[in-house]
Design a protein around this motif. Structure first.
Motif, PDB file in Angstrom:
ATOM      1  N   ASN A   1       0.894  -1.008   0.040  1.00 27.57           N
ATOM      2  CA  ASN A   1      -0.008  -0.005  -0.041  1.00 27.57           C
ATOM      3  C   ASN A   1       0.982   1.299   0.038  1.00 27.57           C
TER       4      ASN A   1
ATOM      5  N   ALA B   1       0.802   4.105  -2.627  1.00 29.54           N
ATOM      6  CA  ALA B   1       0.464   5.458  -2.258  1.00 29.54           C
ATOM      7  C   ALA B   1       1.369   6.139  -2.775  1.00 29.54           C
TER       8      ALA B   1
ATOM      9  N   ARG C   1      -6.490   8.909  -0.581  1.00 29.35           N
ATOM     10  CA  ARG C   1      -6.221   7.833   0.463  1.00 29.35           C
ATOM     11  C   ARG C   1      -6.619   8.350   1.672  1.00 29.35           C
TER      12      ARG C   1
ATOM     13  N   ASP D   1      -6.919   6.331   6.950  1.00 32.15           N
ATOM     14  CA  ASP D   1      -6.259   5.940   5.824  1.00 32.15           C
ATOM     15  C   ASP D   1      -7.223   4.874   5.019  1.00 32.15           C
TER      16      ASP D   1
ATOM     17  N   GLN E   1      -6.953   3.082   2.358  1.00 29.38           N
ATOM     18  CA  GLN E   1      -6.325   1.792   2.048  1.00 29.38           C
ATOM     19  C   GLN E   1      -6.284   0.707   3.043  1.00 29.38           C
TER      20      GLN E   1
END
Length: 477
Positions: free
Chosen positions: A136, A140, A291, A306, A308
């Protein structure tokens, strides 16, 4: 001779008296005999009755002896049965003890196996989470780099455009003229039951998203006024809405103390963000990344999430509840408006308070950032709409109107996409449009029959959308 006569006479009277006495005694004897006879008759009758009663009792005694003998036999049989039952019970108890011991041993084994299994699962999950976090973070970083490149491209295009504004979307660039001043009602939409507290347009689109007291989020085509989709799953009233810059995710702040994230295309709930302990009244998504999300609730906290990972990454605690907030254009600063009337800026990474200013004498109800990110608009319960320079937090404009009264603690005002106009609703159902450069009203819209709670301007320059306490929305052009 005389003496003999006298003697005879005296003897005769004596005998007569004795005879009378004897006769009297005889009569008394007869009477006594009569009484004794009567008594004898009574005693004989009583004797017969007693004899009959005795015979009856002897018969009853005989019956009782028979019953006693029968009862003794039954008692003996019951004793035999009881002894057999006791033996069977002792056998069952011994078997039960044996089974209980076996069960306890199996429970111990099962707990040991479960503990071992949990340790293994935790290790596996931790490894997976670490792998996912690394992936992630890499994604990101890639997305942020792409978003920054897109943002820089948008800035260059915007600087090159003289009479219009250039918007960048996934489908390409689209040019449009500056925002027009709304003057007439374009369409009336009955959106929600019980009131509509939040509306917003999709980026680079005329599609409108609304959230209401009926716990639903609806997506509308403002060109036709038709309902495109309804998002379900929210367990409380919708108090605020936000949208990722790619229009893929819708986030709702709810009175159920949670935030809900939907996939806009499928209509499914992607995340339920839990952590607040009171109603969540404000939410915003980072301008440069899909995000990071920030939210404020009436538990005196501001949380950064967050999307994600699906959980909170940091929490800011402050003594005054926050009614409205937004991200800065670079995504590094949070602007928050509080019940005490102060506007505050926070560092998203450290959670430290960067600066604050007394923006209003009463609670702030709305915060809106200009497209260039240099000016922030605040609205308050003191019925003023102030413009602040983001760099210095100095007032660069104040907008007011005689009849304008802010309806609630979460009444949302907005700025036009070209940063030239401000729209705000009033408790009397009016919508006021100010020119920022002139600091004066350029239009007053009157169609609502109840307090106007929120306004939103399409990024295409038109239309303007407003919603009221009855759940009615109007679009203006």
């Amino acid at each position: 001779m005389v003496y003999l006569l006298l003697l005879v006479s005296w003897k005769g009277s004596e005998w007569k008296e004795k005879a009378e006495n004897l006769e009297l005694e005889l009569q008394q004897c007869y009477k006594a005999q009569s009484r004794l006879s009567e008594q004898l008759v009574v005693e004989v009758a009583e004797s017969r009755a007693s004899k009959a009663a005795l015979e009856e009792k002897e018969a009853a005694f005989t019956d009782l002896q028979k019953e006693l003998a029968q009862t003794r036999d039954e008692c003996s049989q019951l004793k035999v049965d009881l002894e057999e039952k006791i033996k069977a019970l002792e056998l069952v108890v011994s078997e039960n003890h044996s089974l209980r011991k076996q069960l306890e041993e199996m429970i111990v084994k099962a707990k040991n196996a479960e503990a071992e299994n949990k340790i293994l699962v935790d290790r596996w999950m931790l490894q997976k989470m670490q792998d996912a976090e690394r992936l992630n973070e890499a994604n990101a970083l890639y997305e942020e780099m792409v978003d920054r490149l897109k943002a820089s491209g948008l800035e260059k295009l915007a600087q090159q455009q003289v009479d219009g504004v250039v918007r960048q979307s996934e489908d390409g660039a689209e040019c449009f003229v500056e925002s027009t001043i709304p003057a007439a009602c374009k369409r009336k939409i009955t959106a929600h039951e019980g009131g509509c507290a939040s509306i917003m347009f999709e980026y680079n689109s005329s599609k409108l998203i609304s959230g209401g007291q009926d716990r639903s989020i609806k997506m509308w085509d403002t060109n036709t006024g038709s309902l495109s989709r309804t998002l379900y799953g929210c367990l409380g009233s919708v108090l605020d809405l936000s949208l990722t810059h790619d229009n893929r995710s819708v986030i709702a702040a709810s009175s159920s103390n949670n935030l809900y994230v939907w996939d806009a295309n499928s209509g499914r709930v992607r995340h339920t963000l839990t952590g607040h302990i009171d109603k969540v009244c404000a939410v915003d998504v980072s301008k440069i990344s899909s995000r990071h999300v920030v939210s404020a609730a009436y538990d005196r906290t501001i949380k950064v999430w967050d999307l994600q990972k699906g959980y909170c990454t940091s929490t800011i605690v402050f003594h005054s509840n926050c009614n409205a907030l937004c991200f800065s254009t670079d995504g590094m600063t949070i602007c928050s408006g509080h019940v005490d009337g102060n506007l505050r800026l926070w560092d998203i990474h450290t959670g430290k308070l960067l600066s604050e200013v007394a923006a209003h004498s009463l609670a702030i109800t709305s915060i809106c950032l200009s497209k260039n990110g240099n000016v922030v608009l605040t609205s308050g319960r003191d019925n003023l709409h102030n413009l602040f320079d983001m760099r210095s937090l100095e007032v660069c404009g104040t907008l007011r109107a005689t009849g304008n009264r802010v309806a609630s603690n979460w009444s949302r005002s907005c700025m036009s996409p070209d940063d030239n106009y401000v729209a705000a609703g009033s408790a009397d159902g009016s919508v006021y449009i100010w020119s920022i450069s002139k600091a004066d009203i350029v239009s007053t819209l009157k169609e609502h029959t109840s307090s106007v709670l929120c306004c939103s301007w399409s990024g295409l320059g038109k239309p303007l959308a407003t919603a009221d306490k009855n759940g009615i929305m109007y679009t203006w052009a």
